[in-house]
Design an enzyme around this catalytic site. Structure first.
Site, PDB file in Angstrom:
ATOM      1  N   GLY A  51      35.410  38.289  43.949  1.00 13.33           N
ATOM      2  CA  GLY A  51      37.016  38.450  42.748  1.00 13.33           C
ATOM      3  C   GLY A  51      38.302  38.439  43.448  1.00 13.33           C
ATOM      4  O   GLY A  51      39.408  38.519  42.742  1.00 13.33           O
ATOM      5  N   GLN A  52      38.661  37.763  44.466  1.00 16.05           N
ATOM      6  CA  GLN A  52      40.400  37.378  45.096  1.00 16.05           C
ATOM      7  C   GLN A  52      40.706  36.390  44.726  1.00 16.05           C
ATOM      8  O   GLN A  52      39.928  35.610  44.621  1.00 16.05           O
ATOM      9  CB  GLN A  52      40.002  38.038  46.680  1.00 16.05           C
ATOM     10  CG  GLN A  52      41.173  37.493  46.996  1.00 16.05           C
ATOM     11  CD  GLN A  52      40.814  37.272  48.640  1.00 16.05           C
ATOM     12  OE1 GLN A  52      39.961  37.477  49.665  1.00 16.05           O
ATOM     13  NE2 GLN A  52      42.190  37.111  49.711  1.00 16.05           N
ATOM     14  N   ASP A  94      52.730  44.364  41.575  1.00 17.35           N
ATOM     15  CA  ASP A  94      51.987  42.830  40.997  1.00 17.35           C
ATOM     16  C   ASP A  94      53.078  43.134  39.341  1.00 17.35           C
ATOM     17  O   ASP A  94      53.089  43.791  38.788  1.00 17.35           O
ATOM     18  CB  ASP A  94      50.663  43.693  41.210  1.00 17.35           C
ATOM     19  CG  ASP A  94      49.337  43.131  40.324  1.00 17.35           C
ATOM     20  OD1 ASP A  94      48.730  42.584  40.968  1.00 17.35           O
ATOM     21  OD2 ASP A  94      50.019  42.271  38.970  1.00 17.35           O
ATOM     22  N   ILE A  95      52.713  41.594  39.109  1.00 20.78           N
ATOM     23  CA  ILE A  95      53.326  41.112  38.422  1.00 20.78           C
ATOM     24  C   ILE A  95      52.538  41.868  37.081  1.00 20.78           C
ATOM     25  O   ILE A  95      52.693  41.333  36.004  1.00 20.78           O
ATOM     26  CB  ILE A  95      53.434  39.210  38.534  1.00 20.78           C
ATOM     27  CG1 ILE A  95      54.835  39.418  37.531  1.00 20.78           C
ATOM     28  CG2 ILE A  95      52.270  38.951  38.741  1.00 20.78           C
ATOM     29  CD1 ILE A  95      54.739  37.939  37.941  1.00 20.78           C
ATOM     30  N   HIS A 129      45.817  46.132  46.587  1.00 19.35           N
ATOM     31  CA  HIS A 129      45.970  46.765  45.645  1.00 19.35           C
ATOM     32  C   HIS A 129      46.282  48.192  45.776  1.00 19.35           C
ATOM     33  O   HIS A 129      45.060  48.938  46.069  1.00 19.35           O
ATOM     34  CB  HIS A 129      45.149  45.886  44.246  1.00 19.35           C
ATOM     35  CG  HIS A 129      44.957  44.804  44.207  1.00 19.35           C
ATOM     36  ND1 HIS A 129      45.764  44.767  42.961  1.00 19.35           N
ATOM     37  CD2 HIS A 129      44.193  43.735  44.396  1.00 19.35           C
ATOM     38  CE1 HIS A 129      45.052  43.068  42.742  1.00 19.35           C
ATOM     39  NE2 HIS A 129      44.037  42.831  43.872  1.00 19.35           N
ATOM     40  N   ASN A 146      39.724  42.877  47.002  1.00 17.34           N
ATOM     41  CA  ASN A 146      38.678  41.818  46.873  1.00 17.34           C
ATOM     42  C   ASN A 146      38.777  41.650  47.916  1.00 17.34           C
ATOM     43  O   ASN A 146      39.605  40.202  48.071  1.00 17.34           O
ATOM     44  CB  ASN A 146      39.499  41.124  45.048  1.00 17.34           C
ATOM     45  CG  ASN A 146      39.367  42.259  43.947  1.00 17.34           C
ATOM     46  OD1 ASN A 146      38.707  43.422  43.953  1.00 17.34           O
ATOM     47  ND2 ASN A 146      40.565  41.845  43.053  1.00 17.34           N
ATOM     48  N   HIS A 157      45.141  41.394  50.555  1.00 11.36           N
ATOM     49  CA  HIS A 157      46.401  41.666  50.231  1.00 11.36           C
ATOM     50  C   HIS A 157      45.779  43.516  50.086  1.00 11.36           C
ATOM     51  O   HIS A 157      44.634  42.890  49.295  1.00 11.36           O
ATOM     52  CB  HIS A 157      46.954  42.071  48.728  1.00 11.36           C
ATOM     53  CG  HIS A 157      45.856  41.324  47.477  1.00 11.36           C
ATOM     54  ND1 HIS A 157      46.162  39.487  48.024  1.00 11.36           N
ATOM     55  CD2 HIS A 157      45.892  41.334  46.273  1.00 11.36           C
ATOM     56  CE1 HIS A 157      45.148  39.790  46.850  1.00 11.36           C
ATOM     57  NE2 HIS A 157      45.223  40.182  45.517  1.00 11.36           N
TER      58      HIS A 157
HETATM   59  P1  AMP Z   1      43.148  39.247  42.872  1.00 13.76           P
HETATM   60  O1  AMP Z   1      42.417  38.965  42.482  1.00 13.76           O
HETATM   61  O2  AMP Z   1      43.072  40.521  44.213  1.00 13.76           O
HETATM   62  O3  AMP Z   1      43.859  38.617  44.430  1.00 13.76           O
HETATM   63  O4  AMP Z   1      45.180  39.765  43.434  1.00 13.76           O
HETATM   64  C1  AMP Z   1      45.910  39.443  43.213  1.00 13.76           C
HETATM   65  C2  AMP Z   1      46.787  39.881  42.111  1.00 13.76           C
HETATM   66  O5  AMP Z   1      48.045  39.599  42.383  1.00 13.76           O
HETATM   67  C3  AMP Z   1      46.625  40.040  40.577  1.00 13.76           C
HETATM   68  O6  AMP Z   1      46.792  41.034  40.306  1.00 13.76           O
HETATM   69  C4  AMP Z   1      47.918  39.550  40.060  1.00 13.76           C
HETATM   70  O7  AMP Z   1      48.425  39.980  39.036  1.00 13.76           O
HETATM   71  C5  AMP Z   1      48.685  39.808  41.595  1.00 13.76           C
HETATM   72  N1  AMP Z   1      49.932  38.213  41.259  1.00 13.76           N
HETATM   73  C6  AMP Z   1      50.444  36.599  41.204  1.00 13.76           C
HETATM   74  N2  AMP Z   1      50.901  36.879  41.427  1.00 13.76           N
HETATM   75  C7  AMP Z   1      52.241  37.339  42.092  1.00 13.76           C
HETATM   76  C8  AMP Z   1      53.466  37.470  41.678  1.00 13.76           C
HETATM   77  N3  AMP Z   1      53.788  36.269  41.822  1.00 13.76           N
HETATM   78  N4  AMP Z   1      54.243  38.461  42.066  1.00 13.76           N
HETATM   79  C9  AMP Z   1      53.543  39.691  41.840  1.00 13.76           C
HETATM   80  N5  AMP Z   1      51.919  39.541  41.938  1.00 13.76           N
HETATM   81  C10 AMP Z   1      51.774  38.322  42.008  1.00 13.76           C
END
Ligand code: AMP
Ligand code: ZN
Length: 112
Positions: free
Chosen positions: A92-93, A30-31, A101, A86, A99
């Site tokens: 909270g998605q 995760d970024i 986490h 999420n 995906h």
């Molecule tokens: P969610 O709130 O469950 O949709 O989580 C989306 C997740 O994607 C967040 O934790 C972000 O930090 C992660 N994210 C968004 N863009 C990227 C990216 N380019 N590379 C890695 N993680 C990402």
């Protein structure tokens, strides 16, 4: 899905720190990690959310679940981990591509 950030990562159009890949799954860091180790497991196919899974996805969803502990072991996480999916607006998605986490490492964590 031309506008989906995770589809772009799957297609190699946006870089990621990959930890695992096979024909149907990709996992990457995760970024904005909430924990010392924070990876996302995504299906390569664009499935919008957990709410869109059907019986036809049972094996794929099971493989995501089975992969999580394998990745934590591979990444040296030994004290347990947390999995979060999420789903939708109220869940909270933020990225509308399914995906999971998977977070681990010594506490405290920045979130959760
Ligand atoms: P969610 O709130 O469950 O949709 O989580 C989306 C997740 O994607 C967040 O934790 C972000 O930090 C992660 N994210 C968004 N863009 C990227 C990216 N380019 N590379 C890695 N993680 C990402
Ligand atoms: Zn997508």
């Amino acid at each position: 899905m031309t506008d989906c950030i995770f589809c772009k990562i799957v297609a190699g159009q946006i870089p990621c720190k990959k930890v695992y890949e096979d024909e149907e799954l990709l996992a990457f860091h995760d970024i904005h990690p909430w924990a010392p180790v924070h990876v996302l497991i995504v299906p390569k196919a664009h499935i919008e959310s957990h709410a869109d899974l059907t019986d036809a996805h049972a094996q794929l969803a099971g493989r995501m679940m089975v992969l999580a502990p394998q990745l934590m072991k591979q990444l040296g996480v030994s004290g347990g981990f947390r999995t979060v999916i999420n789903t939708g607006r109220d869940g909270g998605q933020e990225v509308m591509h399914l995906h999971m986490h998977v977070m681990g490492g010594p506490r405290p964590w920045s979130k959760g």
